[in-house]
Motif scaffolding. Structure first.
Motif, PDB file in Angstrom:
ATOM      1  N   THR A 104       0.844  -1.191   0.000  1.00 27.18           N
ATOM      2  CA  THR A 104       0.000   0.000   0.000  1.00 27.18           C
ATOM      3  C   THR A 104       0.882   1.245   0.000  1.00 27.18           C
ATOM      4  N   LEU A 105       0.304   2.324  -0.464  1.00 24.99           N
ATOM      5  CA  LEU A 105       1.014   3.605  -0.435  1.00 24.99           C
ATOM      6  C   LEU A 105       1.267   4.041   0.995  1.00 24.99           C
ATOM      7  N   VAL A 106       0.265   3.873   1.836  1.00 25.22           N
ATOM      8  CA  VAL A 106       0.389   4.302   3.235  1.00 25.22           C
ATOM      9  C   VAL A 106       1.511   3.550   3.945  1.00 25.22           C
ATOM     10  N   SER A 107       1.623   2.235   3.705  1.00 29.74           N
ATOM     11  CA  SER A 107       2.666   1.454   4.393  1.00 29.74           C
ATOM     12  C   SER A 107       4.064   1.874   3.931  1.00 29.74           C
ATOM     13  N   GLN A 108       4.201   2.249   2.675  1.00 29.20           N
ATOM     14  CA  GLN A 108       5.503   2.702   2.181  1.00 29.20           C
ATOM     15  C   GLN A 108       5.875   4.065   2.753  1.00 29.20           C
ATOM     16  N   LEU A 109       4.884   4.925   2.915  1.00 31.80           N
ATOM     17  CA  LEU A 109       5.147   6.206   3.568  1.00 31.80           C
ATOM     18  C   LEU A 109       5.563   5.993   5.019  1.00 31.80           C
ATOM     19  N   GLU A 110       4.877   5.084   5.706  1.00 34.15           N
ATOM     20  CA  GLU A 110       5.200   4.797   7.109  1.00 34.15           C
ATOM     21  C   GLU A 110       6.635   4.299   7.249  1.00 34.15           C
ATOM     22  N   ALA A 111       7.083   3.486   6.281  1.00 35.82           N
ATOM     23  CA  ALA A 111       8.450   2.952   6.328  1.00 35.82           C
ATOM     24  C   ALA A 111       9.496   4.055   6.213  1.00 35.82           C
ATOM     25  N   ILE A 112       9.096   5.166   5.613  1.00 41.12           N
ATOM     26  CA  ILE A 112       9.997   6.316   5.471  1.00 41.12           C
ATOM     27  C   ILE A 112       9.869   7.247   6.675  1.00 41.12           C
ATOM     28  N   GLY A 113       8.800   7.069   7.450  1.00 37.59           N
ATOM     29  CA  GLY A 113       8.553   7.930   8.593  1.00 37.59           C
ATOM     30  C   GLY A 113       7.667   9.116   8.256  1.00 37.59           C
ATOM     31  N   VAL A 114       6.858   8.964   7.209  1.00 39.80           N
ATOM     32  CA  VAL A 114       5.979  10.044   6.763  1.00 39.80           C
ATOM     33  C   VAL A 114       4.526   9.631   6.950  1.00 39.80           C
ATOM     34  N   LYS A 115       3.747  10.515   7.549  1.00 43.40           N
ATOM     35  CA  LYS A 115       2.313  10.295   7.703  1.00 43.40           C
ATOM     36  C   LYS A 115       1.573  11.006   6.569  1.00 43.40           C
ATOM     37  N   PRO A 116       0.404  10.504   6.174  1.00 43.20           N
ATOM     38  CA  PRO A 116      -0.359  11.199   5.128  1.00 43.20           C
ATOM     39  C   PRO A 116      -0.555  12.681   5.418  1.00 43.20           C
ATOM     40  N   ALA A 117      -0.752  13.032   6.678  1.00 46.22           N
ATOM     41  CA  ALA A 117      -0.964  14.434   7.040  1.00 46.22           C
ATOM     42  C   ALA A 117       0.282  15.295   6.849  1.00 46.22           C
ATOM     43  N   ASP A 118       1.455  14.647   6.737  1.00 45.48           N
ATOM     44  CA  ASP A 118       2.699  15.402   6.526  1.00 45.48           C
ATOM     45  C   ASP A 118       2.803  15.954   5.109  1.00 45.48           C
ATOM     46  N   ILE A 119       2.033  15.377   4.189  1.00 45.63           N
ATOM     47  CA  ILE A 119       2.106  15.798   2.789  1.00 45.63           C
ATOM     48  C   ILE A 119       1.168  16.984   2.584  1.00 45.63           C
ATOM     49  N   LYS A 120       1.759  18.132   2.347  1.00 44.80           N
ATOM     50  CA  LYS A 120       0.991  19.370   2.231  1.00 44.80           C
ATOM     51  C   LYS A 120       0.668  19.731   0.787  1.00 44.80           C
ATOM     52  N   ALA A 121       1.376  19.114  -0.174  1.00 44.43           N
ATOM     53  CA  ALA A 121       1.137  19.428  -1.585  1.00 44.43           C
ATOM     54  C   ALA A 121       1.321  18.171  -2.413  1.00 44.43           C
ATOM     55  N   PRO A 129      -7.455   6.256 -13.700  1.00 45.36           N
ATOM     56  CA  PRO A 129      -7.574   5.651 -12.363  1.00 45.36           C
ATOM     57  C   PRO A 129      -6.271   5.166 -11.747  1.00 45.36           C
ATOM     58  N   ASP A 130      -5.301   4.756 -12.566  1.00 41.71           N
ATOM     59  CA  ASP A 130      -4.050   4.248 -12.008  1.00 41.71           C
ATOM     60  C   ASP A 130      -3.122   5.371 -11.526  1.00 41.71           C
ATOM     61  N   HIS A 131      -3.578   6.603 -11.631  1.00 39.76           N
ATOM     62  CA  HIS A 131      -2.773   7.742 -11.166  1.00 39.76           C
ATOM     63  C   HIS A 131      -3.461   8.537 -10.060  1.00 39.76           C
ATOM     64  N   ILE A 132      -4.766   8.377  -9.902  1.00 34.77           N
ATOM     65  CA  ILE A 132      -5.490   9.160  -8.891  1.00 34.77           C
ATOM     66  C   ILE A 132      -6.160   8.288  -7.834  1.00 34.77           C
ATOM     67  N   GLY A 133      -5.755   7.028  -7.756  1.00 32.62           N
ATOM     68  CA  GLY A 133      -6.455   6.072  -6.894  1.00 32.62           C
ATOM     69  C   GLY A 133      -6.444   6.399  -5.417  1.00 32.62           C
ATOM     70  N   ASN A 134      -5.474   7.203  -4.961  1.00 33.79           N
ATOM     71  CA  ASN A 134      -5.363   7.477  -3.522  1.00 33.79           C
ATOM     72  C   ASN A 134      -5.341   8.965  -3.202  1.00 33.79           C
ATOM     73  N   VAL A 135      -5.851   9.789  -4.094  1.00 34.04           N
ATOM     74  CA  VAL A 135      -5.833  11.238  -3.859  1.00 34.04           C
ATOM     75  C   VAL A 135      -6.480  11.591  -2.528  1.00 34.04           C
ATOM     76  N   GLU A 136      -7.586  10.927  -2.201  1.00 37.05           N
ATOM     77  CA  GLU A 136      -8.316  11.306  -0.992  1.00 37.05           C
ATOM     78  C   GLU A 136      -7.741  10.715   0.294  1.00 37.05           C
ATOM     79  N   LEU A 137      -6.588  10.040   0.194  1.00 38.61           N
ATOM     80  CA  LEU A 137      -5.843   9.714   1.410  1.00 38.61           C
ATOM     81  C   LEU A 137      -5.175  10.970   1.973  1.00 38.61           C
TER      82      LEU A 137
END
Length: 273
Positions: A104-121, A129-137
């Motif tokens: 998952t995208l979220v698990s890969q971010l966690e492995a780097i130490g980044v939370k979804p809320a850390d992404i401001k832009a 669909p294969d490019h916007i599948g997780n925009v609302e995360l």
């Protein structure tokens, strides 16, 4: 008075130096995230008249970029929910790609130490669909998208994005931080508002992330245009624009769906700097 003037000059100098340091900070790290893997049923879908009936493995990359204290996400890939589908996400067209989500995208971010809320832009190359599948995360992240893409009518008549999502509509290229280190390039043709991304790294040098301006290397080498693109003329012009950037900036082209190339690159949590 001289003493006060000296203090003021020192403060102004410190502010200016701080501003200059911020402007020159540039991109520090670029991570390649696995945002999907699959097999295309017939790659002539992307290269008309060539490779008829041949299958090809595809990948789907997302990219996390650190600029100073800011985190920026480019593309969001196949929905994370697909990771729970043992048979993957099958397309309606048998020639297209059956997608799987190994991580998952979220698990890969966690492995780097980044939370979804850390992404401001964030930005997406286009609205398939294969490019916007997780925009609302990332519901609070500012979304940079071309106005032509945002307003492009979808097949079902529904908006392509959640209208509540904060968005900056672009009409052409955009230097995101004003220092030349991260520039969105308008590259229409695949879709009306397709865009690519130029990233300048201090050690790796300049990289252009293709989005779907081109799908695999042989299409790039031969300037082939998929039949489903909205404009052949715009697609070829966008390829030439990218080629000029590669030449002028001595840049590499990283082709989003090209597995052979992707397999030569470092994947997160490793990174480029």
């Amino acid at each position: 008075m001289k003493r006060i003037a000296g203090v003021v000059a020192l403060v102004v100098s410190s502010v200016l130096c701080g501003t200059a340091a911020l402007a020159q900070s540039g991109v520090e790290k670029l991570y390649i995230l696995n945002c999907g893997e699959g097999a295309a049923g017939d790659i002539s879908r992307w290269s008309p008249g060539v490779n008829e009936g041949q299958s090809m493995d595809f990948v789907d990359n997302c990219y996390l970029i650190k600029h100073g204290s800011d985190w920026f996400l480019w593309d969001t890939g196949i929905p994370d929910a697909v990771a729970a589908m043992p048979n993957g996400l099958a397309p309606s067209d048998p020639k297209a790609v059956t997608w799987h989500r190994p991580k998952t995208l979220v698990s890969q971010l966690e492995a780097i130490g980044v939370k979804p809320a850390d992404i401001k832009a964030m930005a997406v190359s286009h609205t398939h669909p294969d490019h916007i599948g997780n925009v609302e995360l990332f519901p609070d992240a500012m979304l940079y998208v071309q106005k032509a893409e945002y307003e492009w009518p979808s097949a079902d008549g529904k908006p392509r994005f959640n209208k509540a999502h904060p968005v900056t509509l672009l009409e052409g290229d955009r230097d995101l931080f004003g220092d030349g280190s991260l520039i969105i390039l308008s590259t229409p043709g695949h879709t009306p508002g397709h865009q690519s991304l130029l990233v300048k790294l201090p050690k790796t040098g300049t990289v252009v992330l293709s989005g779907d301006a081109v799908h695999f290397k042989s299409n790039w080498d031969n300037r082939r245009v998929p039949a489903l693109n909205v404009s052949k003329e715009q697609t070829v012009a966008s390829m030439e624009k990218i080629a000029d950037v590669l030449k002028n900036d001595h840049a590499q082209l990283w082709i989003n769906h090209d597995k052979a190339q992707r397999d030569t690159l470092k994947m997160a949590p490793e990174f480029y700097e």
